[in-house]
Structure formats: structure tokens, C-alpha cells
Design an enzyme around this catalytic site. Structure first.
Site, PDB file in Angstrom:
ATOM      1  N   CYS A   2       0.847  -1.187   0.000  1.00 44.96           N
ATOM      2  CA  CYS A   2       0.000   0.000   0.000  1.00 44.96           C
ATOM      3  C   CYS A   2       0.886   1.241   0.000  1.00 44.96           C
ATOM      4  O   CYS A   2       2.028   1.207   0.410  1.00 44.96           O
ATOM      5  CB  CYS A   2      -0.948   0.073   1.195  1.00 44.96           C
ATOM      6  SG  CYS A   2      -2.054  -1.302   1.343  1.00 44.96           S
ATOM      7  N   ARG A  27       3.934  -0.476  -4.930  1.00 42.98           N
ATOM      8  CA  ARG A  27       3.701  -1.018  -3.596  1.00 42.98           C
ATOM      9  C   ARG A  27       2.347  -1.727  -3.480  1.00 42.98           C
ATOM     10  O   ARG A  27       2.049  -2.377  -2.476  1.00 42.98           O
ATOM     11  CB  ARG A  27       3.757   0.099  -2.560  1.00 42.98           C
ATOM     12  CG  ARG A  27       5.134   0.699  -2.424  1.00 42.98           C
ATOM     13  CD  ARG A  27       5.128   1.782  -1.378  1.00 42.98           C
ATOM     14  NE  ARG A  27       4.866   1.231  -0.058  1.00 42.98           N
ATOM     15  CZ  ARG A  27       5.806   0.960   0.811  1.00 42.98           C
ATOM     16  NH1 ARG A  27       7.061   1.158   0.519  1.00 42.98           N
ATOM     17  NH2 ARG A  27       5.503   0.487   2.004  1.00 42.98           N
ATOM     18  N   TRP A  77      -3.081  -2.518  -1.509  1.00 39.11           N
ATOM     19  CA  TRP A  77      -2.823  -3.941  -1.744  1.00 39.11           C
ATOM     20  C   TRP A  77      -3.651  -4.651  -0.677  1.00 39.11           C
ATOM     21  O   TRP A  77      -3.334  -4.592   0.505  1.00 39.11           O
ATOM     22  CB  TRP A  77      -1.321  -4.225  -1.585  1.00 39.11           C
ATOM     23  CG  TRP A  77      -0.939  -5.626  -1.944  1.00 39.11           C
ATOM     24  CD1 TRP A  77      -0.592  -6.086  -3.165  1.00 39.11           C
ATOM     25  CD2 TRP A  77      -0.826  -6.753  -1.045  1.00 39.11           C
ATOM     26  NE1 TRP A  77      -0.290  -7.427  -3.103  1.00 39.11           N
ATOM     27  CE2 TRP A  77      -0.419  -7.867  -1.819  1.00 39.11           C
ATOM     28  CE3 TRP A  77      -1.024  -6.945   0.324  1.00 39.11           C
ATOM     29  CZ2 TRP A  77      -0.210  -9.129  -1.271  1.00 39.11           C
ATOM     30  CZ3 TRP A  77      -0.828  -8.202   0.871  1.00 39.11           C
ATOM     31  CH2 TRP A  77      -0.418  -9.271   0.070  1.00 39.11           C
ATOM     32  N   ASN A 103      -1.707   2.399   6.111  1.00 36.07           N
ATOM     33  CA  ASN A 103      -0.905   1.232   5.696  1.00 36.07           C
ATOM     34  C   ASN A 103      -0.707   0.354   6.920  1.00 36.07           C
ATOM     35  O   ASN A 103      -0.521   0.879   8.023  1.00 36.07           O
ATOM     36  CB  ASN A 103       0.494   1.667   5.224  1.00 36.07           C
ATOM     37  CG  ASN A 103       0.473   2.179   3.816  1.00 36.07           C
ATOM     38  OD1 ASN A 103      -0.568   2.228   3.177  1.00 36.07           O
ATOM     39  ND2 ASN A 103       1.632   2.566   3.332  1.00 36.07           N
ATOM     40  N   GLY A 104      -0.652  -0.956   6.730  1.00 35.93           N
ATOM     41  CA  GLY A 104      -0.403  -1.858   7.865  1.00 35.93           C
ATOM     42  C   GLY A 104      -1.623  -2.700   8.164  1.00 35.93           C
ATOM     43  O   GLY A 104      -2.568  -2.773   7.367  1.00 35.93           O
ATOM     44  N   GLU A 488      15.728 -18.856  -8.343  1.00 40.58           N
ATOM     45  CA  GLU A 488      15.460 -17.445  -8.634  1.00 40.58           C
ATOM     46  C   GLU A 488      14.928 -17.265 -10.066  1.00 40.58           C
ATOM     47  O   GLU A 488      14.020 -16.475 -10.302  1.00 40.58           O
ATOM     48  CB  GLU A 488      16.733 -16.627  -8.387  1.00 40.58           C
ATOM     49  CG  GLU A 488      16.674 -15.155  -8.730  1.00 40.58           C
ATOM     50  CD  GLU A 488      15.591 -14.355  -7.992  1.00 40.58           C
ATOM     51  OE1 GLU A 488      14.994 -14.867  -7.039  1.00 40.58           O
ATOM     52  OE2 GLU A 488      15.327 -13.215  -8.418  1.00 40.58           O
ATOM     53  N   LYS A 492      11.341 -15.648 -10.984  1.00 38.96           N
ATOM     54  CA  LYS A 492      11.154 -14.502 -11.890  1.00 38.96           C
ATOM     55  C   LYS A 492      10.101 -14.826 -12.940  1.00 38.96           C
ATOM     56  O   LYS A 492       9.224 -14.023 -13.219  1.00 38.96           O
ATOM     57  CB  LYS A 492      12.461 -14.127 -12.608  1.00 38.96           C
ATOM     58  CG  LYS A 492      13.493 -13.413 -11.798  1.00 38.96           C
ATOM     59  CD  LYS A 492      13.185 -11.973 -11.464  1.00 38.96           C
ATOM     60  CE  LYS A 492      12.506 -11.805 -10.147  1.00 38.96           C
ATOM     61  NZ  LYS A 492      13.231 -11.813  -8.947  1.00 38.96           N
ATOM     62  N   GLU A 495       6.538 -15.021 -11.407  1.00 39.49           N
ATOM     63  CA  GLU A 495       6.066 -13.718 -10.923  1.00 39.49           C
ATOM     64  C   GLU A 495       5.483 -12.844 -12.025  1.00 39.49           C
ATOM     65  O   GLU A 495       4.465 -12.199 -11.827  1.00 39.49           O
ATOM     66  CB  GLU A 495       7.249 -12.926 -10.356  1.00 39.49           C
ATOM     67  CG  GLU A 495       7.540 -13.126  -8.909  1.00 39.49           C
ATOM     68  CD  GLU A 495       8.668 -12.224  -8.482  1.00 39.49           C
ATOM     69  OE1 GLU A 495       9.774 -12.304  -9.062  1.00 39.49           O
ATOM     70  OE2 GLU A 495       8.467 -11.441  -7.569  1.00 39.49           O
ATOM     71  N   HIS A 511      14.047 -37.869  -8.189  1.00 37.21           N
ATOM     72  CA  HIS A 511      13.387 -38.296  -6.947  1.00 37.21           C
ATOM     73  C   HIS A 511      11.924 -37.855  -6.902  1.00 37.21           C
ATOM     74  O   HIS A 511      11.345 -37.719  -5.824  1.00 37.21           O
ATOM     75  CB  HIS A 511      14.150 -37.754  -5.733  1.00 37.21           C
ATOM     76  CG  HIS A 511      15.547 -38.279  -5.654  1.00 37.21           C
ATOM     77  ND1 HIS A 511      15.832 -39.588  -5.355  1.00 37.21           N
ATOM     78  CD2 HIS A 511      16.732 -37.688  -5.896  1.00 37.21           C
ATOM     79  CE1 HIS A 511      17.144 -39.778  -5.392  1.00 37.21           C
ATOM     80  NE2 HIS A 511      17.716 -38.632  -5.725  1.00 37.21           N
ATOM     81  N   LYS A 610       5.800  -4.451  -3.881  1.00 38.58           N
ATOM     82  CA  LYS A 610       7.254  -4.320  -3.787  1.00 38.58           C
ATOM     83  C   LYS A 610       7.767  -4.500  -2.374  1.00 38.58           C
ATOM     84  O   LYS A 610       8.856  -4.993  -2.155  1.00 38.58           O
ATOM     85  CB  LYS A 610       7.644  -2.935  -4.309  1.00 38.58           C
ATOM     86  CG  LYS A 610       9.138  -2.702  -4.422  1.00 38.58           C
ATOM     87  CD  LYS A 610       9.701  -3.470  -5.578  1.00 38.58           C
ATOM     88  CE  LYS A 610      11.205  -3.403  -5.663  1.00 38.58           C
ATOM     89  NZ  LYS A 610      11.732  -4.537  -6.439  1.00 38.58           N
TER      90      LYS A 610
END
Ligand code: F6R
Length: 615
Positions: A2, A27, A77, A103-104, A488, A492, A495, A511, A610
Site C-alpha cells: 500500500c 507497492r 494492496w 498502511n499496515g 530465482e 522470476k 512472478e 526423486h 514491492k
């Protein structure tokens, strides 16, 4: 997570709020809203979806916009309640006198809500934030003073918050408060700003006051007052903001992500600058506050991080164990906090975080700090909450990263970990691998040029991206120091393209995951010359035998092995130890071009944010 913006001055508030929110869109971006004050009235406008929808709403309200020089805004968000217009901020009390953005997460919101309902409050939304709007308004009813109402309300709230509130009876001020969520007050001439992050205000001012936890601030056009947790007025501490406005422009690139991928050679130069002078000189790391004696006494290292930063930490484990010869555990912060971890004064804890605001990592660091371990923080934000918890603060100086998918910050974290590992080794006076370290330092110095040559011609990667963009699943495999590169690379891809991609240690394929392989499941293998080269090659044979399409990323391939692969992406010659820094650029570009080809929203992928400030 947010974004908050506030403005008070002589300019058209709506323009500044929208510009600020556009720089905070990374954000969170599922809904947005503004509250505009004009002649003792507050008008609230909100829209579901991207910021552009709010801009369209405001186009029809230009008469109000022209009149308003004070306002607050928010980009959301969603945590509590769906991303709808009703749940978007700002939220207001029932008589519409008070309006607030937040925010929070308010942890005791249910409890507070029940009490407020008993006093007659009617709730419109499913958010925790609306509780704060009603609570502050309730306190205002007792005090007729917005500052006092905020001070009283925050004492009753449990959880994390940054609040920014306006009241129509006090039309010349914005009142702010924070706990465990960032908030800054931008200091201007005849105008002041409030923001949850620097990019929102950097084009207007380079001066700011960082609000600390439990403080409450009153922001007026020509005056800023900060009160501590006991209600005492305290002196303003104005600091200079570390970013330039130009850093938040795309500079001609189609997306921030592509720009940030291309910045990585300079990022490496920055991280090395002043620390690695020549291969024969010891690493200089003044930021590391451990004495030589303390370093010699370190018995274990714990690396705590999330997501991409966690993958950087996994590469760090290889390097630190090899050179500094200290056992290293790497753990996601979100797991670290829910067990009885063992650490003591001889433990070096390394927290890695691009944003420095990741809630899980902050909690983990706070938890381990109580065990007297030395806390080193590797972060891109020296102004962050995590930076303030550090005993040794190791800034990665990658410059602001706007794209939600982390790229250049990962590179900078990797290089910082290489430097730290060699620094620990040199301070422990370990002689083993000395020659190898001299070579590694040489390679670090050469790395920016090699990255530039890799980035100069990306045609092959584009071609391969297009060819594979219609596949629905991918497997990435590697071994040794590149195992984290496989994780990674897969992260990417999923995402930003929403293609299901999973990273495995190549030896693990047989396996279980091998059951998934057929002609519809491409396997991307990272195989660098070094101790695991032949092993990864055998794992590629196993995949090939199951008809999987094979893409190889490598610095070398014997002519006899070329036919094994459907496609090969060659990287410049590099040692196994240095190769994660080269391979990852290929994987970032591959993910980027696939997502771009599919027309995805590369810089703002769905459901992500973010800075993840909730646990
Ligand atoms: C992936 C990504 C996330 C972050 C994670 C931790 O591209 O950006 O996985 O790495 O949310 O964030 P920081 O590094 O800010 O602690």
C-alpha cells in the site's frame, strides 16, 4: 505494501496526490482513492483497479480538484476485504467529518469494531482501516482536537500502522502517526508532504523528517510538529533524501524491469567501489563493525531473508562456508520466527532485504537481536526499519528499484555477500583457497564488463523466449552454487508471466519431479564448467529421455553434447564461483521477454507488492 501520500500547500492537491500515487504504484495497485479538502468540506473519490481508473474519475471532478490545496491519497494492496471501491481508502467516519488512509494491519480490529458498533458506528467496508477512522472520530468527539484524538486512538490500536488523517473542522492540517510501517514528512517551502516512501515526493523536495514509531505529527503548510509517545513536542530532525528524481524514470526503456536489468553492470561497479581495490589487496569493509577478534570467534552464520533476497542468501552460504569456513544456515524469515532458534553472541546474523521493510524479516531480526548476536543488514534502503536494527549496516546502493520483480537488487546483494565472505576469510587469516580468492577478486573486477557484453546482444534470449512463451509449465535445474539461480530464475518467470515454473537441484529431478516430464514440460538447465558440470549434463540426458524440451544456459558446451539441447544460451566465460551473477541475468531476461511477449503487466504483476509489510 500500500502507498500513502498527503499534501498541504498552495498547489492543486489532486495533481500532487496522483503523481505521488503513480510513484507508489509498485507497492500495491488493486484500488486507489483520494480525499480532497476545500472550504471545510472533504470529498472522497475512489476507484477499483489501477490508478488510471481513479484518474478517469477525477477528470469528471475538475471543479473540486481546482479548489483543493489539501488532500490525502492511497493506493491499496488488499489484506482485509476484497479490492473493491468500497474497501478502497480513504475511509471516513459516519458523519463524514474525518477521513483517513492507512498502511499496515490493525490486529485487534474485530474487538475495536464490536465496541464501536455499540456506540452507534455503522461500518461500510470489510477493512480494518475503517475501524481506525471511526475510533479517531470517536476520540475527536471527546476532545475536539485531531492531534489529541489521534494520540488517544493509537494507544488503543494493536498492530502495524501508518495513518494520515484530515478533519473538516481543522482544515489546515494533516495529522499522522506510525508504528512498524514507514512514514515520512517531506519538507517544502510553503508546502509540506506526507508519504509512505520517498519516490512519491522526491520530485518536490529532497528534505524529509522520518517519523519514528509511536510518534504523532501535525503537518501544516508552514509548520510541522512532532510529538513523542508521551505527548511531548520534540525537535524536528530534517534529513536529506538519498534519491534523485531521475532514478524513477524509465529512461527510454519499455519497462522499469528492463532498465533495471541493464543497470546491473553499474550496480556491480558501485558495490565494489572503495571495497575491492585490487586482487592482491584485502577487502575494505568499514561498514562491518565486527572486530577481528569477534570475527575469529564466530561459530555460525544465520542468513534470514525472503523471496529473491533469500536466494541471494543461498548463494552467500556457498561462498561463506567455502572461504570463511563458518557453517551457514539460510532460512526464510517467515519460518525462522516460529521456532526456538539457537543463536548467541558468537553468531553472525545476516538479514537481507531490498526494501528493509519486509515484516517477516524485521520480526526475525528483532527476535534474534535479543540473543545478543551481531546483526548485519544487507539492504538497498539505509533509511529503512531494518537498517535501523543493524549492528553492521551494509548498503547495496543499487539505486531505487521500481519494478516489483527484483533484479538489480539481487545482483547487488550477491556481490555484497561475496565481499563479506572474503572479508571474513581475510580477517580470520585463512590461507586455504588464497589463490582462488585472488582469481575471484579479479573476476569481480571484470564482472561489469562481462555483464555489459552479455547485455549487448540479447537476440538469442528474445528468440527463445518467444519460442517457449506458449508453454504452461517449466522446470529449472542446476546444482551447487547455481541451485539458487534455478530457484530465482523460476521465481522470476512465475512472478511476471504467471507460468508455473519450479526450480530444483538437478540431482533431485529423479526423486519425483521427473514424473512430470514430457514434451509439454520444458527443462531449463544451468550448467557451468566446474565440479557439477558432468552431473548436470547427466540430469539433462535423463530429461531428454522423457522427451522434455531442453534449454541450456552455459559458458561452455563440448561439440558432442550440443545436440542434446533444443536451445542453448551461451554466457561469457566465467568461473563456477562467479557464474550465478552471469546466469541470473539470462534468466531475468528470459522471464522478461516471455512476459513482455505475452503482454503481461511486467512492472506490476498481479497480486504482488514491492514491499511486503505484513507477516
Ligand atoms: C521477487 C521479489 C520478492 C522479494 C521478497 C523480499 O522478485 O521481489 O520475492 O525478494 O518479497 O523482499 P525484500 O528483499 O524487500 O525483503
Amino acid at each position: 505494501m500500500c502507498g500513502i501520500i498527503g499534501y498541504i500547500g498552495d498547489k492543486k492537491a489532486s495533481d500532487i496526490l496522483i503523481s505521488g500515487l503513480s510513484h507508489l504504484e509498485y507497492r500495491g495497485y488493486d484500488s486507489s482513492g483520494v480525499a480532497l479538502m476545500h472550504s471545510n468540506n472533504i470529498d472522497v473519490y475512489k476507484a477499483q483497479g489501477k490508478l488510471i481508473n481513479l484518474i478517469e474519475v477525477l477528470k469528471t471532478k475538475q471543479e473540486i480538484c481546482e479548489k483543493s490545496n489539501i488532500g490525502i491519497g492511497h493506493i491499496r494492496w488488499a489484506t482485509h476485504g476484497l479490492p473493491t471501491t468500497t474497501n478502497a481508502h480513504p475511509h471516513t467516519c459516519n458523519c463524514k467529518s474525518l477521513t483517513l488512509v492507512h498502511n499496515g494491519i490493525i490486529e485487534n480490529y474485530q474487538e475495536l469494531k464490536e465496541e464501536l458498533i455499540k456506540t452507534g458506528c455503522i461500518f461500510q467496508s470489510q477493512t480494518d482501516t475503517e475501524v481506525a477512522a471511526h475510533l479517531i472520530a470517536y476520540e475527536y468527539g471527546k476532545t475536539n482536537n485531531l492531534l489529541k484524538a489521534m494520540q488517544n486512538a493509537v494507544k488503543k490500536i494493536k498492530g502495524a500502522f501508518a495513518f494520515c488523517a484530515i478533519h473538516k473542522n481543522e482544515p489546515n492540517k494533516i495529522v499522522v502517526a506510525k508504528r512498524n510501517a514507514p512514514l515520512i514528512i517531506g519538507v517544502g517551502e510553503n508546502e509540506n508532504f506526507v508519504a509512505s516512501d520517498i519516490p512519491a515526493i522526491i520530485e518536490y523536495t529532497k528534505k524529509a523528517i522520518y517519523l519514528s514509531d509511536y510518534q504523532v505529527g501535525v503537518v501544516q503548510k508552514n509548520n510541522i510538529e512532532i510529538y513523542d509517545d508521551l505527548g511531548n513536542l520534540i525537535p524536528n530532525k530534517v534529513e536529506y533524501l538519498p534519491f534523485e528524481a531521475v532514478a524513477i524514470s524509465k529512461m527510454g526503456y519499455k519497462h522499469f524491469m528492463l532498465k533495471e536489468i541493464h543497470e546491473q553492470s553499474d550496480v556491480v561497479r558501485n558495490v565494489l567501489s572503495g571495497k575491492l581495490i585490487s586482487p592482491l589487496e584485502n577487502i575494505k569493509l568499514d561498514e562491518c563493525k565486527l572486530s577481528q577478534e569477534k570475527i575469529k570467534n564466530i561459530t555460525r552464520v544465520q542468513i534470514i531473508a525472503c523471496g529473491t533476497s533469500l536466494h541471494a542468501g543461498m548463494v552467500g552460504k556457498y561462498i561463506i562456508e567455502k572461504f570463511a569456513q563458518i557453517p551457514v544456515d539460510v532460512e526464510p524469515s517467515s519460518e525462522y520466527i516460529y521456532r526456538d532458534t539457537i543463536a548467541d553472541e558468537n553468531t553472525l546474523v545476516i538479514g537481507i532485504s531490498q526494501s528493509g521493510e519486509t515484516a517477516d524479516t524485521i520480526t526475525a531480526i528483532k527476535q534474534v537481536k535479543e540473543q545478543n548476536s551481531h546483526i548485519a543488514i544487507i539492504t538497498n534502503r539505509t533509511d529503512s526499519t531494518m537498517a535501523r536494527l543493524a549492528d553492521s549496516l551494509l548498503p547495496i546502493s543499487a539505486g531505487i528499484e521500481v519494478s516489483v520483480a527484483a533484479t538489480k537488487s539481487y545482483m547487488a546483494q550477491l556481490i555484497s555477500l561475496y565481499l563479506l565472505a572474503i572479508y571474513l576469510m581475510e580477517n580470520k587469516n585463512i590461507q586455504a583457497h588464497k589463490e582462488e580468492v585472488i582469481n575471484l577478486k579479479q573476476e569481480l573486477i571484470q564482472l561489469p564488463n562481462k555483464l555489459e557484453s552479455l547485455l549487448e546482444n540479447t537476440d538469442d534470449i528474445r528468440r527463445i523466449a518467444k519460442k517457449y512463451s506458449s508453454y504452461k509449465d517449466f522446470i529449472f535445474i542446476a546444482r551447487g552454487i547455481n541451485f539458487p539461480s534455478a530457484l530465482e530464475g523460476a521465481l522470476k518467470l512465475k512472478e511476471i508471466s504467471y507460468i508455473n515454473a519450479t526450480g530444483y537441484g538437478a540431482g533431485e529431478l529423479k526423486h519425483g519431479p521427473i514424473a512430470m516430464l514430457d514434451e509439454n514440460m520444458p527443462v531449463l538447465a544451468i550448467l557451468n564448467t566446474g565440479i557439477v558440470y558432468d552431473k548436470v549434463l547427466s540430469n539433462c540426458e535423463e530429461a531428454r529421455a522423457r522427451q522434455a524440451k531442453l534449454i541450456g544456459v552455459t559458458n561452455y558446451i563440448a561439440p558432442k553434447d550440443k545436440d542434446l539441447f533444443d536451445d542453448l544460451i551461451m554466457i561469457p566465460s566465467v568461473s563456477d564461483l562467479m557464474s550465478p551473477a552471469m546466469n541470473i541475468v539470462v534468466l531475468q531476461l528470459l522471464a522478461y521477454y516471455i512476459a513482455e511477449y505475452l503482454g503481461k503487466d511486467v512492472d506490476q504483476p498481479r497480486n504482488l507488492a514491492k514491499s511486503v509489510t505484513v507477516e
